[in-house]
Design a protein around this motif. Structure first.
Motif, PDB file in Angstrom:
ATOM      1  N   GLU A  83       8.501   9.339   1.961  1.00  0.00           N
ATOM      2  CA  GLU A  83       7.876   8.090   3.170  1.00  0.00           C
ATOM      3  C   GLU A  83       6.973   7.467   3.356  1.00  0.00           C
ATOM      4  O   GLU A  83       6.747   6.408   3.216  1.00  0.00           O
ATOM      5  N   VAL A  84       6.002   7.956   2.730  1.00  0.00           N
ATOM      6  CA  VAL A  84       4.611   7.463   3.024  1.00  0.00           C
ATOM      7  C   VAL A  84       4.563   6.703   1.620  1.00  0.00           C
ATOM      8  O   VAL A  84       4.268   5.733   1.822  1.00  0.00           O
ATOM      9  N   VAL A  85       4.693   6.926   0.356  1.00  0.00           N
ATOM     10  CA  VAL A  85       5.129   6.535  -1.089  1.00  0.00           C
ATOM     11  C   VAL A  85       5.722   5.290  -1.037  1.00  0.00           C
ATOM     12  O   VAL A  85       4.749   4.193  -1.576  1.00  0.00           O
ATOM     13  N   ARG A  86       6.469   5.230  -0.295  1.00  0.00           N
ATOM     14  CA  ARG A  86       7.083   3.832   0.123  1.00  0.00           C
ATOM     15  C   ARG A  86       6.513   2.989   0.725  1.00  0.00           C
ATOM     16  O   ARG A  86       6.415   1.764   0.441  1.00  0.00           O
ATOM     17  N   ASP A  87       6.337   3.462   1.340  1.00  0.00           N
ATOM     18  CA  ASP A  87       5.579   2.599   3.258  1.00  0.00           C
ATOM     19  C   ASP A  87       3.648   2.327   2.169  1.00  0.00           C
ATOM     20  O   ASP A  87       3.443   1.093   2.014  1.00  0.00           O
ATOM     21  N   TRP A  88       3.179   3.032   1.637  1.00  0.00           N
ATOM     22  CA  TRP A  88       2.340   2.756   1.043  1.00  0.00           C
ATOM     23  C   TRP A  88       2.435   1.286  -0.128  1.00  0.00           C
ATOM     24  O   TRP A  88       1.580   0.920  -0.323  1.00  0.00           O
ATOM     25  N   GLN A  89       3.318   1.474  -0.383  1.00  0.00           N
ATOM     26  CA  GLN A  89       3.628   0.530  -2.070  1.00  0.00           C
ATOM     27  C   GLN A  89       3.534  -0.847  -1.496  1.00  0.00           C
ATOM     28  O   GLN A  89       3.753  -1.716  -1.990  1.00  0.00           O
TER      29      GLN A  89
ATOM     30  N   ARG B  73       0.806   0.465  11.098  1.00  0.00           N
ATOM     31  CA  ARG B  73       1.725  -0.161  11.353  1.00  0.00           C
ATOM     32  C   ARG B  73       0.973  -1.028  12.547  1.00  0.00           C
ATOM     33  O   ARG B  73       2.020  -1.930  12.896  1.00  0.00           O
ATOM     34  N   GLN B  74      -0.065   0.008  13.853  1.00  0.00           N
ATOM     35  CA  GLN B  74      -0.481  -1.012  14.777  1.00  0.00           C
ATOM     36  C   GLN B  74      -0.929  -2.076  14.946  1.00  0.00           C
ATOM     37  O   GLN B  74      -1.194  -2.718  15.373  1.00  0.00           O
ATOM     38  N   HIS B  75      -1.980  -2.204  13.612  1.00  0.00           N
ATOM     39  CA  HIS B  75      -2.397  -3.030  12.941  1.00  0.00           C
ATOM     40  C   HIS B  75      -2.116  -3.935  11.788  1.00  0.00           C
ATOM     41  O   HIS B  75      -2.914  -3.984  10.683  1.00  0.00           O
ATOM     42  N   ASP B  76      -1.323  -4.676  12.181  1.00  0.00           N
ATOM     43  CA  ASP B  76      -1.038  -4.967  10.720  1.00  0.00           C
ATOM     44  C   ASP B  76      -1.545  -6.790  10.919  1.00  0.00           C
ATOM     45  O   ASP B  76      -1.370  -7.160   9.190  1.00  0.00           O
ATOM     46  N   LYS B  77      -2.866  -7.240  11.747  1.00  0.00           N
ATOM     47  CA  LYS B  77      -3.314  -8.139  11.589  1.00  0.00           C
ATOM     48  C   LYS B  77      -5.080  -7.819  11.361  1.00  0.00           C
ATOM     49  O   LYS B  77      -5.568  -8.750  10.416  1.00  0.00           O
ATOM     50  N   LEU B  78      -5.204  -6.921  10.226  1.00  0.00           N
ATOM     51  CA  LEU B  78      -6.071  -5.502  10.159  1.00  0.00           C
ATOM     52  C   LEU B  78      -6.526  -6.342   8.106  1.00  0.00           C
ATOM     53  O   LEU B  78      -5.966  -6.614   7.397  1.00  0.00           O
ATOM     54  N   ALA B  79      -7.696  -7.324   8.372  1.00  0.00           N
ATOM     55  CA  ALA B  79      -8.155  -7.964   7.075  1.00  0.00           C
ATOM     56  C   ALA B  79      -7.795  -6.793   6.142  1.00  0.00           C
ATOM     57  O   ALA B  79      -8.214  -5.330   6.231  1.00  0.00           O
ATOM     58  N   TYR B  80      -7.428  -7.445   4.856  1.00  0.00           N
ATOM     59  CA  TYR B  80      -6.908  -6.403   3.661  1.00  0.00           C
ATOM     60  C   TYR B  80      -8.555  -5.899   3.073  1.00  0.00           C
ATOM     61  O   TYR B  80      -8.023  -4.146   2.799  1.00  0.00           O
ATOM     62  N   PRO B  81      -9.339  -6.351   2.914  1.00  0.00           N
ATOM     63  CA  PRO B  81     -10.416  -5.510   2.707  1.00  0.00           C
ATOM     64  C   PRO B  81     -10.365  -4.217   3.416  1.00  0.00           C
ATOM     65  O   PRO B  81     -11.062  -2.870   2.417  1.00  0.00           O
ATOM     66  N   HIS B  82     -10.380  -4.515   4.617  1.00  0.00           N
ATOM     67  CA  HIS B  82     -10.022  -2.693   5.910  1.00  0.00           C
ATOM     68  C   HIS B  82      -8.692  -2.122   5.879  1.00  0.00           C
ATOM     69  O   HIS B  82      -9.436  -0.597   5.577  1.00  0.00           O
ATOM     70  N   ARG B  83      -7.581  -2.938   5.410  1.00  0.00           N
ATOM     71  CA  ARG B  83      -6.930  -2.350   5.337  1.00  0.00           C
ATOM     72  C   ARG B  83      -6.462  -1.264   3.770  1.00  0.00           C
ATOM     73  O   ARG B  83      -6.000  -0.143   4.157  1.00  0.00           O
TER      74      ARG B  83
ATOM     75  N   PRO C 179      -2.317  17.574   5.126  1.00  0.00           N
ATOM     76  CA  PRO C 179      -2.706  15.870   4.809  1.00  0.00           C
ATOM     77  C   PRO C 179      -1.113  15.238   5.039  1.00  0.00           C
ATOM     78  O   PRO C 179      -1.467  14.282   5.434  1.00  0.00           O
ATOM     79  N   GLU C 180      -0.560  16.508   5.214  1.00  0.00           N
ATOM     80  CA  GLU C 180       0.953  15.462   6.472  1.00  0.00           C
ATOM     81  C   GLU C 180       0.110  14.916   7.537  1.00  0.00           C
ATOM     82  O   GLU C 180       0.517  13.181   8.317  1.00  0.00           O
ATOM     83  N   GLU C 181      -0.467  14.772   8.068  1.00  0.00           N
ATOM     84  CA  GLU C 181      -0.757  14.988   9.530  1.00  0.00           C
ATOM     85  C   GLU C 181      -1.715  13.367   9.505  1.00  0.00           C
ATOM     86  O   GLU C 181      -1.630  12.673   9.850  1.00  0.00           O
ATOM     87  N   ILE C 182      -2.464  13.340   7.960  1.00  0.00           N
ATOM     88  CA  ILE C 182      -3.322  12.304   7.514  1.00  0.00           C
ATOM     89  C   ILE C 182      -2.694  11.469   7.379  1.00  0.00           C
ATOM     90  O   ILE C 182      -3.105  10.007   7.799  1.00  0.00           O
ATOM     91  N   LEU C 183      -1.918  11.127   6.438  1.00  0.00           N
ATOM     92  CA  LEU C 183      -1.163  10.263   5.829  1.00  0.00           C
ATOM     93  C   LEU C 183       0.243   9.059   7.434  1.00  0.00           C
ATOM     94  O   LEU C 183      -0.067   8.754   7.398  1.00  0.00           O
TER      95      LEU C 183
ATOM     96  N   ALA D 194      -7.671   5.503   0.498  1.00  0.00           N
ATOM     97  CA  ALA D 194      -7.856   6.838   1.084  1.00  0.00           C
ATOM     98  C   ALA D 194      -6.134   7.711   1.092  1.00  0.00           C
ATOM     99  O   ALA D 194      -6.386   8.738   0.453  1.00  0.00           O
ATOM    100  N   MET D 195      -5.512   7.669   1.414  1.00  0.00           N
ATOM    101  CA  MET D 195      -3.734   8.040   1.488  1.00  0.00           C
ATOM    102  C   MET D 195      -3.432   8.269  -0.381  1.00  0.00           C
ATOM    103  O   MET D 195      -3.392   8.810   0.198  1.00  0.00           O
ATOM    104  N   GLU D 196      -4.004   7.260  -0.828  1.00  0.00           N
ATOM    105  CA  GLU D 196      -3.332   7.981  -1.989  1.00  0.00           C
ATOM    106  C   GLU D 196      -4.624   8.503  -2.799  1.00  0.00           C
ATOM    107  O   GLU D 196      -3.809   9.465  -3.040  1.00  0.00           O
ATOM    108  N   THR D 197      -5.861   8.767  -1.930  1.00  0.00           N
ATOM    109  CA  THR D 197      -6.195  10.154  -2.447  1.00  0.00           C
ATOM    110  C   THR D 197      -5.977  11.184  -2.022  1.00  0.00           C
ATOM    111  O   THR D 197      -4.963  12.259  -2.738  1.00  0.00           O
TER     112      THR D 197
END
Length: 129
Positions: A74-80, A39-49, A27-31, A55-58
């Motif tokens: 850290e993950v919860v803050r970033d996810w939120q 972070r690296q793909h900050d222009k990723l279209a929202y449906p794909h984001r 889990p930690e590796e995937i998160l 998946a992170m939520e699950t």
């Protein structure tokens, strides 16, 4: 994760399922991988984001008892923050629907969560005329 941009919904679902499956054993590796990818793909279209965020939520929900406290925080803050950004982006076109959803999080006598307030403020700024 690049395959999340595939237009085929079946491919998108397979990516989501693969991330969730891998998240069961690591889990930690995937998160961290998902976080880094977003972070690296900050222009990723929202449906794909959203696919990656879901998946992170699950992964978080299914493994919350096994996550290191610092990773979870850290993950919860970033996810939120990412989820808030998605709502603000969608709100630029569908402001009424997003506002309805955000307003349901305001409960009498309960201080709203920080990210609810931040989302509300960012919606106001992005839709100001």
């Amino acid at each position: 994760m690049d395959a999340t941009t595939d237009k085929d919904l079946l491919v998108q679902e397979q990516i989501y399922n693969a991330l969730c499956y891998l998240g069961e054993s690591e889990p930690e590796e995937i998160l961290h991988a998902c976080d880094e990818y977003l972070r690296q793909h900050d222009k990723l279209a929202y449906p794909h984001r959203v696919i990656i965020l879901k998946a992170m939520e699950t992964v978080v929900k299914n493994n919350i008892a096994f996550l290191d406290k610092s990773t979870a925080k850290e993950v919860v803050r970033d996810w939120q923050q990412a989820a808030s950004s998605v709502l603000v982006a969608v709100g630029q076109r569908f402001i009424n629907k997003v506002m309805e959803e955000v307003l349901t999080k305001f409960q009498p006598g309960i201080l709203p969560h920080y990210f609810i307030m931040q989302t509300f403020a960012n919606l106001s700024v992005s839709n100001g005329k």
